[in-house]
Enzyme design. Structure first.
Site, PDB file in Angstrom:
ATOM      1  N   GLU A   1      62.515   3.641  22.465  1.00 46.39           N
ATOM      2  CA  GLU A   1      61.246   2.945  22.706  1.00 46.39           C
ATOM      3  C   GLU A   1      61.126   2.483  24.151  1.00 46.39           C
ATOM      4  O   GLU A   1      60.064   2.605  24.774  1.00 46.39           O
ATOM      5  CB  GLU A   1      61.101   1.714  21.802  1.00 46.39           C
ATOM      6  CG  GLU A   1      61.165   1.994  20.332  1.00 46.39           C
ATOM      7  CD  GLU A   1      62.561   1.762  19.756  1.00 46.39           C
ATOM      8  OE1 GLU A   1      63.533   2.356  20.278  1.00 46.39           O
ATOM      9  OE2 GLU A   1      62.683   0.993  18.796  1.00 46.39           O
TER      10      GLU A   1
ATOM     11  N   CYS B   1      63.216  -4.171  21.742  1.00 43.24           N
ATOM     12  CA  CYS B   1      62.107  -3.221  21.807  1.00 43.24           C
ATOM     13  C   CYS B   1      60.799  -3.867  21.356  1.00 43.24           C
ATOM     14  O   CYS B   1      59.749  -3.602  21.948  1.00 43.24           O
ATOM     15  CB  CYS B   1      62.428  -1.989  20.983  1.00 43.24           C
ATOM     16  SG  CYS B   1      63.812  -1.037  21.686  1.00 43.24           S
TER      17      CYS B   1
END
Length: 171
Positions: free
Chosen positions: A72, A103
């Site tokens: 991510e 994330c």
């Protein structure tokens, strides 16, 4: 900005149905396969802007020796560079595993309005499992979340990876 992506089905009319979530999750699964080939935890992520992929990555913590090199994080960095903006306000993030706290924080900081994930992460998920960071009303920004897209496939690649590591006696 052109949002045409030559890798997507062309010639579709307004009435044709495309399950974009499944299509992009399958692409993220392909990236997770790449991670598996490189002996990384098999997680893949895509950032889509309209029907154009502007960020795509897999976990690279081992190869880069960087604890922040989650799929991510790398995909968000690529997307910001593609748009020349840290605000990803018109984007969707697709990731094969529920994002962790790091994330989820990056998703909020990047103003990503929608996140689609595959497998839940009961030990580290910060979106639905352990924490609900992306819809916490105490924060200035929130993201719409769709979980469980191709969950069985996304979970299977992770299960296979960790079973193999246990068989090899590795952490």
């Amino acid at each position: 900005m052109d949002i045409f992506d030559p890798n997507l089905p062309q010639g579709l009319g307004e009435d044709d149905f495309v399950d974009w979530d499944q299509m992009y999750m399958r692409r993220a699964l392909g990236l997770a396969e790449q991670a598996l080939q490189e002996d990384e935890v098999p997680v893949g992520a895509i950032v889509a802007f309209g029907n154009r992929v502007i960020g795509s990555a897999w976990n690279q913590r081992e190869s880069l020796q960087d604890p922040t090199a989650h799929a991510e994080m790398i995909a968000i960095t690529q997307a910001a560079a593609a748009l020349s903006s840290w605000r990803l306000e018109l984007c969707t993030l697709y990731v094969t595993l529920e994002p962790c706290t790091m994330c989820a924080g990056a998703i909020l900081q990047a103003r990503v309005p929608r996140v689609v994930y595959g497998a839940a992460d009961p030990k580290g998920g910060a979106v639905d499992s352990l924490f609900h960071l992306l819809d916490d009303e105490r924060l200035n920004h929130r993201s719409e979340v769709t979980g469980g897209v191709l969950a069985a496939e996304c979970g299977a690649i992770l299960s296979h990876f960790f079973q193999e590591k246990r068989r090899q006696g590795k952490k």
